[in-house]
Design a protein around this motif. Structure first.
Motif, PDB file in Angstrom:
ATOM      1  N   PHE A 166       7.713  -1.405  -8.427  1.00  9.84           N
ATOM      2  CA  PHE A 166       6.463  -0.648  -8.449  1.00  9.84           C
ATOM      3  C   PHE A 166       6.510   0.542  -9.403  1.00  9.84           C
ATOM      4  CE2 PHE A 166       5.484  -3.129  -4.783  1.00  9.84           C
ATOM      5  CZ  PHE A 166       4.103  -3.144  -4.710  1.00  9.84           C
ATOM      6  N   LYS A 167       7.674   0.880  -9.935  1.00 13.13           N
ATOM      7  CA  LYS A 167       7.776   2.026 -10.824  1.00 13.13           C
ATOM      8  C   LYS A 167       6.884   1.914 -12.061  1.00 13.13           C
ATOM      9  CE  LYS A 167      10.774   4.363  -8.408  1.00 13.13           C
ATOM     10  NZ  LYS A 167      10.419   5.654  -7.783  1.00 13.13           N
ATOM     11  N   PRO A 168       6.744   0.712 -12.692  1.00 11.59           N
ATOM     12  CA  PRO A 168       5.867   0.623 -13.862  1.00 11.59           C
ATOM     13  C   PRO A 168       4.416   0.989 -13.590  1.00 11.59           C
ATOM     14  CG  PRO A 168       7.332  -1.263 -13.807  1.00 11.59           C
ATOM     15  CD  PRO A 168       7.515  -0.544 -12.508  1.00 11.59           C
ATOM     16  N   LEU A 169       3.967   0.878 -12.335  1.00 16.27           N
ATOM     17  CA  LEU A 169       2.595   1.274 -12.017  1.00 16.27           C
ATOM     18  C   LEU A 169       2.372   2.763 -12.249  1.00 16.27           C
ATOM     19  CD1 LEU A 169      -0.173   0.505 -10.797  1.00 16.27           C
ATOM     20  CD2 LEU A 169       0.806   0.934  -8.534  1.00 16.27           C
ATOM     21  N   THR A 170       3.443   3.537 -12.235  1.00 11.44           N
ATOM     22  CA  THR A 170       3.334   4.983 -12.411  1.00 11.44           C
ATOM     23  C   THR A 170       2.742   5.338 -13.767  1.00 11.44           C
ATOM     24  OG1 THR A 170       5.389   5.097 -11.142  1.00 11.44           O
ATOM     25  CG2 THR A 170       4.605   7.144 -12.102  1.00 11.44           C
ATOM     26  N   ILE A 171       3.085   4.563 -14.810  1.00 11.63           N
ATOM     27  CA  ILE A 171       2.594   4.896 -16.152  1.00 11.63           C
ATOM     28  C   ILE A 171       1.074   4.792 -16.221  1.00 11.63           C
ATOM     29  CG2 ILE A 171       2.917   2.545 -17.065  1.00 11.63           C
ATOM     30  CD1 ILE A 171       3.543   3.821 -19.750  1.00 11.63           C
ATOM     31  N   VAL A 172       0.503   3.784 -15.549  1.00  9.85           N
ATOM     32  CA  VAL A 172      -0.951   3.612 -15.567  1.00  9.85           C
ATOM     33  C   VAL A 172      -1.622   4.815 -14.916  1.00  9.85           C
ATOM     34  CG1 VAL A 172      -2.864   2.148 -14.836  1.00  9.85           C
ATOM     35  CG2 VAL A 172      -0.677   1.114 -15.491  1.00  9.85           C
ATOM     36  N   ILE A 173      -1.107   5.229 -13.774  1.00 12.92           N
ATOM     37  CA  ILE A 173      -1.696   6.349 -13.041  1.00 12.92           C
ATOM     38  C   ILE A 173      -1.545   7.642 -13.827  1.00 12.92           C
ATOM     39  CG2 ILE A 173      -1.542   7.692 -10.900  1.00 12.92           C
ATOM     40  CD1 ILE A 173      -0.434   5.089  -9.599  1.00 12.92           C
ATOM     41  N   LEU A 183       0.831  -1.205   0.000  1.00 17.18           N
ATOM     42  CA  LEU A 183       0.000   0.000   0.000  1.00 17.18           C
ATOM     43  C   LEU A 183       0.868   1.258   0.000  1.00 17.18           C
ATOM     44  CD1 LEU A 183      -2.722  -1.095   2.600  1.00 17.18           C
ATOM     45  CD2 LEU A 183      -2.943  -0.997   0.109  1.00 17.18           C
ATOM     46  N   GLY A 184       1.981   1.214   0.745  1.00 17.73           N
ATOM     47  CA  GLY A 184       2.876   2.363   0.787  1.00 17.73           C
ATOM     48  C   GLY A 184       3.466   2.685  -0.572  1.00 17.73           C
ATOM     49  N   MET A 185       3.875   1.657  -1.321  1.00 20.80           N
ATOM     50  CA  MET A 185       4.457   1.909  -2.635  1.00 20.80           C
ATOM     51  C   MET A 185       3.415   2.360  -3.647  1.00 20.80           C
ATOM     52  SD  MET A 185       7.607   1.821  -2.384  1.00 20.80           S
ATOM     53  CE  MET A 185       7.753   2.225  -4.129  1.00 20.80           C
ATOM     54  N   VAL A 186       2.174   1.894  -3.510  1.00 22.68           N
ATOM     55  CA  VAL A 186       1.101   2.386  -4.389  1.00 22.68           C
ATOM     56  C   VAL A 186       0.893   3.890  -4.168  1.00 22.68           C
ATOM     57  CG1 VAL A 186      -1.382   2.281  -4.868  1.00 22.68           C
ATOM     58  CG2 VAL A 186      -0.066   0.169  -4.606  1.00 22.68           C
ATOM     59  N   LEU A 187       0.867   4.301  -2.901  1.00 19.70           N
ATOM     60  CA  LEU A 187       0.733   5.730  -2.592  1.00 19.70           C
ATOM     61  C   LEU A 187       1.939   6.511  -3.104  1.00 19.70           C
ATOM     62  CD1 LEU A 187      -0.676   5.564   1.062  1.00 19.70           C
ATOM     63  CD2 LEU A 187      -1.914   6.228  -1.009  1.00 19.70           C
ATOM     64  N   ALA A 188       3.133   5.922  -2.979  1.00 22.32           N
ATOM     65  CA  ALA A 188       4.359   6.610  -3.402  1.00 22.32           C
ATOM     66  C   ALA A 188       4.372   6.849  -4.911  1.00 22.32           C
ATOM     67  CB  ALA A 188       5.591   5.807  -2.978  1.00 22.32           C
ATOM     68  N   VAL A 189       4.025   5.846  -5.696  1.00 18.94           N
ATOM     69  CA  VAL A 189       4.058   6.024  -7.150  1.00 18.94           C
ATOM     70  C   VAL A 189       2.910   6.917  -7.618  1.00 18.94           C
ATOM     71  CG1 VAL A 189       5.262   3.850  -7.572  1.00 18.94           C
ATOM     72  CG2 VAL A 189       2.774   3.859  -7.576  1.00 18.94           C
ATOM     73  N   THR A 190       1.787   6.922  -6.886  1.00 20.48           N
ATOM     74  CA  THR A 190       0.703   7.849  -7.212  1.00 20.48           C
ATOM     75  C   THR A 190       1.158   9.290  -7.005  1.00 20.48           C
ATOM     76  OG1 THR A 190      -0.959   6.216  -6.552  1.00 20.48           O
ATOM     77  CG2 THR A 190      -1.677   8.506  -6.698  1.00 20.48           C
ATOM     78  N   ALA A 191       1.867   9.531  -5.901  1.00 15.97           N
ATOM     79  CA  ALA A 191       2.401  10.868  -5.630  1.00 15.97           C
ATOM     80  C   ALA A 191       3.399  11.274  -6.708  1.00 15.97           C
ATOM     81  CB  ALA A 191       3.073  10.889  -4.261  1.00 15.97           C
ATOM     82  N   LEU A 192       4.240  10.335  -7.155  1.00 14.06           N
ATOM     83  CA  LEU A 192       5.239  10.621  -8.179  1.00 14.06           C
ATOM     84  C   LEU A 192       4.585  10.948  -9.520  1.00 14.06           C
ATOM     85  CD1 LEU A 192       8.199  10.710  -9.095  1.00 14.06           C
ATOM     86  CD2 LEU A 192       8.062   8.236  -9.494  1.00 14.06           C
ATOM     87  N   ALA A 193       3.588  10.161  -9.917  1.00 15.66           N
ATOM     88  CA  ALA A 193       2.912  10.387 -11.194  1.00 15.66           C
ATOM     89  C   ALA A 193       2.203  11.745 -11.208  1.00 15.66           C
ATOM     90  CB  ALA A 193       1.916   9.264 -11.462  1.00 15.66           C
TER      91      ALA A 193
END
Length: 352
Positions: free
Chosen positions: A283-290, A16-26
């Motif tokens: 988890f970085k690839p999740l950033t592109i989706v967001i 959950l922490g990394m999902v929030l982190a990559v959302t903040a980055l995107a």
């Protein structure tokens, strides 16, 4: 049922922490792109954001981590300073790459971070290579596939699929597509991805020496502020560049300082300490989706065929690396279980 709920929540906290982190980055990538398109210098944006983050994180670190206040030695400080150099160069490379291209390309290139992290982990013997195992073959092929996908995204733009750019140009289109240079942006973003992978490896080693996440983030922000001030004095000699006049510039500075730097870096450090660098990098690839969802739907960013094709290849490579890593984790657990429950096997040589 109630007793098994809390262990499940505890185990899911890094995810959950990394999902929030990559959302903040995107989100920060898109907001920063809009700020730079209205005239905000990315050098000044980085300087003011890190300075504000330093003012926020230092008091929090001394207040919330009093029990973890270990003596800060020179051995730890110089490593944090080196970490700040990697982080600052990655940040500037990312901002410059976004300025030349788009947030969509930037998030696509983040898929290279797991591949670079795996290569560095192998070099520094943090990952075991055994060509007799499918897990090693999967991770290695996935690394090559990820790099191939990034090349597609960088060198093949293709036709616009959604939100096609207009010749006259709307205000939002001008904000998101000005000064585009796809190849230069891709090269800068690839370099930023490599520096990010190096940053993950180095920070994981620092956390083993000094397990106080917030204190590391505080000193990291301080060092980045000093470095960015020195660079900005050279790069931005026009005094007008130091004044933030556009409202979007203020929004980008405050969002980057509070959410993207203070919050995201602390969460990332916390996850690095508990899971290791490869888990964080995956988890970085999740950033592109967001970023694609936010950029295309809310900000009318242009979506190109090359971005989709390259991203698909990148994600395939990413999951090959992740599958190989998961298989190794299962084998390691099985080995530990066998050694604990079968004493007769302890005299036999361990399998490599």
């Amino acid at each position: 049922m109630g007793g098994s709920l809390w262990p499940w929540l505890d185990a899911s906290r890094p995810f959950l922490g990394m999902v929030l982190a990559v959302t903040a980055l995107a989100t920060n990538m898109i907001i920063s792109k809009m700020a730079m398109s209205t005239g905000t210098s990315f050098f000044i944006l980085s300087l003011y954001s890190n300075a504000l983050a330093t003012l926020i994180v230092f008091p929090c670190a001394f207040f919330f981590q009093r029990s973890k206040r270990l003596p800060m030695t020179f051995r730890v400080l110089w490593r944090i300073f080196l970490l700040a150099i990697f982080g600052y160069l990655a940040e500037i490379g990312s901002y410059a790459g976004i300025n030349y291209s788009s947030p969509t390309l930037s998030t696509a290139m983040l898929n290279l971070v797991p591949a670079f992290t795996y290569i560095l982990a192998v070099i520094f013997r943090m990952e075991v290579v055994n060509w007799g195992r499918f897990s090693t073959i999967s991770k290695s092929i996935g690394t090559v596939v990820s790099i191939a996908g990034a090349s597609v995204v960088t060198f093949y733009k293709g036709p616009a699929i959604l939100n096609k750019p207009l010749t006259s140009g709307s205000t939002m289109q001008l904000l998101l597509s000005s000064q585009q240079n796809w190849v230069m942006g891709g090269i800068l973003l690839a370099g930023a991805s490599f520096l990010t992978a190096s940053w993950c490896i180095l920070q994981a080693s620092i956390l083993k020496m000094y397990p106080a996440e917030m204190m590391i983030v505080a000193f990291y922000c301080l060092f980045v502020t000093i470095q960015s001030a020195a660079v900005s004095l050279i790069a931005e000699r026009d005094i007008t560049a130091w004044r933030i006049e556009a409202n979007m510039g203020f929004v980008a500075i405050f969002y980057s300082a509070i959410i993207n730097i203070a919050f995201r870096l602390y969460v990332t450090a916390w996850c690095l300490w508990r899971t290791g660098p490869l888990f964080v990098a995956l988890f970085k690839p999740l950033t592109i989706v967001i970023a694609v969802v936010i950029g295309v739907i809310f900000f009318k960013d242009t979506l190109y065929l090359g971005s989709i094709a390259g991203a698909i290849v990148l994600i395939i490579g990413f999951y090959m690396v992740m599958w190989g890593k998961a298989k190794e984790g299962e084998m390691n657990k099985g080995t530990e279980s066998s050694s604990n429950t079968s004493p007769l096997l302890q005299d036999k040589p361990a399998e490599v």
